[in-house]
Design a protein around this motif. Structure first.
Motif, PDB file in Angstrom:
ATOM      1  N   ARG A 304      46.021  16.242  43.498  1.00  0.00           N
ATOM      2  CA  ARG A 304      46.140  17.963  43.880  1.00  0.00           C
ATOM      3  C   ARG A 304      46.427  17.519  41.461  1.00  0.00           C
ATOM      4  NH1 ARG A 304      47.866  15.919  48.331  1.00  0.00           N
ATOM      5  NH2 ARG A 304      46.670  17.546  49.920  1.00  0.00           N
ATOM      6  N   GLU A 305      47.502  16.966  40.997  1.00  0.00           N
ATOM      7  CA  GLU A 305      48.320  17.696  40.128  1.00  0.00           C
ATOM      8  C   GLU A 305      46.612  17.872  38.625  1.00  0.00           C
ATOM      9  OE1 GLU A 305      51.642  18.025  39.171  1.00  0.00           O
ATOM     10  OE2 GLU A 305      51.673  18.299  40.863  1.00  0.00           O
ATOM     11  N   ASP A 306      46.003  17.403  38.687  1.00  0.00           N
ATOM     12  CA  ASP A 306      44.609  17.379  37.725  1.00  0.00           C
ATOM     13  C   ASP A 306      43.853  19.167  38.169  1.00  0.00           C
ATOM     14  OD1 ASP A 306      44.962  15.640  36.502  1.00  0.00           O
ATOM     15  OD2 ASP A 306      44.602  14.070  37.679  1.00  0.00           O
ATOM     16  N   GLN A 307      43.745  19.677  39.184  1.00  0.00           N
ATOM     17  CA  GLN A 307      43.190  20.742  40.179  1.00  0.00           C
ATOM     18  C   GLN A 307      44.001  21.732  39.071  1.00  0.00           C
ATOM     19  OE1 GLN A 307      40.659  19.724  41.298  1.00  0.00           O
ATOM     20  NE2 GLN A 307      41.314  17.415  40.953  1.00  0.00           N
ATOM     21  N   ILE A 308      42.430  23.117  39.377  1.00  0.00           N
ATOM     22  CA  ILE A 308      42.585  24.167  38.852  1.00  0.00           C
ATOM     23  C   ILE A 308      42.379  25.319  39.600  1.00  0.00           C
ATOM     24  CG2 ILE A 308      43.507  23.160  36.452  1.00  0.00           C
ATOM     25  CD1 ILE A 308      40.364  24.315  35.918  1.00  0.00           C
ATOM     26  N   CYS A 309      43.444  26.210  39.507  1.00  0.00           N
ATOM     27  CA  CYS A 309      43.245  27.580  40.509  1.00  0.00           C
ATOM     28  C   CYS A 309      41.543  28.235  39.605  1.00  0.00           C
ATOM     29  CB  CYS A 309      43.740  28.117  41.086  1.00  0.00           C
ATOM     30  SG  CYS A 309      43.285  30.165  41.413  1.00  0.00           S
ATOM     31  N   LEU A 310      39.980  28.391  39.505  1.00  0.00           N
ATOM     32  CA  LEU A 310      39.335  29.396  39.433  1.00  0.00           C
ATOM     33  C   LEU A 310      39.229  30.709  39.321  1.00  0.00           C
ATOM     34  CD1 LEU A 310      36.639  26.271  39.919  1.00  0.00           C
ATOM     35  CD2 LEU A 310      37.725  26.390  37.955  1.00  0.00           C
TER      36      LEU A 310
END
Length: 336
Positions: A304-310
């Motif tokens: 989760r820490e590497d994911q971003i909202c596009l």
């Protein structure tokens, strides 16, 4: 009929505008990307976005930052043209308008803002709100893609073989009559219904793009369908046409890697209101990166820490009998 990346391609056409501020693009609405008989609203916006991106491709402002579309009339699976016009170019942003027309009839009006979706040398503060800040929004899905159970899309969606998605039971449980989102006379705020899923294009050559984000932001379950029968008496098979759709592009799409899947995203939506006329309802949608494809384990436990909202989006939709969809899809000048 074609995969999404091919179904949204437009071509520049000769324009009569001598000033050069307006350009014309043409294409065909692919019949595979429909809900029933009517083109999906997000897919239609993707056609407009492809024209806008081409319009801006030779400028300093090549990245879409925001687009708002108003759906004036129902689009048809027929040829179309998009007229794109420059309104203003500033130091950091360019404003353009785009109109999608079929057989001389205006179907969609859009206003887009382009810029550079990255840190600017003009930006001295470099303000962001990302992990590890405790104020930062985290990925809203509970399951990772390796354990999520995929299922086919609805068969009324003509493109159901081009994609698959999952079910987030933890999120759906909040919508139950005894769920945590229920309110009472003493409640402050709260209420509404939530939904989430991993969504994946099944054609191997597909990749998430700014154009496909327009489509993905519209791929949420509508508020009426998420309510229990007690809250939607008499509702049968229905059509939920999009009236307005506004999309903000939050971050650049990262290239495919061990941390980010190429054709998979996480979707989350929230709807809080349903009012007259015609079961009018809103949706707030988030589109997130995915750590891996469905059935493929993420490479790190703390994925989760590497994911971003596009992107985030808001829309207004209404509720109509499905037979209206069948009738509107046969007319190139249909009005809602």
């Amino acid at each position: 009929m074609a995969p999404f990346s091919k179904a949204v391609i437009v071509q520049q056409a000769p324009s009569t505008d001598a000033s050069g501020t307006t350009k014309l693009y043409k294409g065909n609405v692919d019949p595979e990307w429909t809900i029933g008989s009517v083109p999906n609203g997000g897919y239609v916006l993707a056609l407009v976005m492809d024209a806008c991106i081409r319009f801006q491709s030779t400028t300093a402002h090549v990245d879409p930052m925001h687009i708002t579309a108003h759906y004036i009339r129902t689009t048809a699976t027929a040829p179309f043209e998009v007229r794109v016009r420059n309104i203003r170019t500033g130091a950091m942003f360019t404003n353009i308008t785009a109109e999608l027309v079929q057989e001389g009839v205006l179907k969609v009006m859009a206003h887009a803002i382009f810029g550079v979706n990255n840190h600017s040398s003009r930006d001295k503060l470099k303000l962001t709100l990302n992990p590890p800040s405790t104020y930062a929004r985290r990925h809203p899905l509970y399951t990772d893609p390796s354990t999520a159970i995929d299922k086919p899309l609805r068969h009324t969606w003509s493109f159901h073989k081009r994609a698959k998605w999952t079910t987030e039971k933890e999120i759906l449980s909040k919508n139950e009559p005894n769920g945590v989102n229920r309110t009472s006379a003493s409640t402050v705020g709260g209420g509404g219904v939530e939904w989430g899923a991993w969504f994946e294009f099944t054609d191997e050559g597909e990749e998430i793009t700014n154009t496909s984000l327009c489509f993905l932001a519209d791929m949420c379950l509508n508020t009426p369908t998420l309510l229990p029968p007690s809250e939607r008496p008499g509702l049968t098979t229905s059509w939920y046409p999009t009236m307005t759709l506004a999309l903000e592009f939050k971050n650049k799409i990262p290239p495919p890697s061990s941390k980010h899947a190429s054709r998979t995203v996480g979707l989350y939506s929230l709807g809080r209101f349903m009012t007259a006329p015609q079961g009018r309802h809103e949706a707030y949608v988030e589109v997130w990166t995915a750590p891996s494809a469905l059935g493929e384990a993420p490479k790190a436990d703390n994925w989760r820490e590497d994911q971003i909202c596009l992107a985030t989006a808001t829309q207004m939709g209404i509720t109509l009998p499905f037979e209206v969809n069948q009738r509107k899809g046969k007319s190139t000048s249909a009005k809602l």
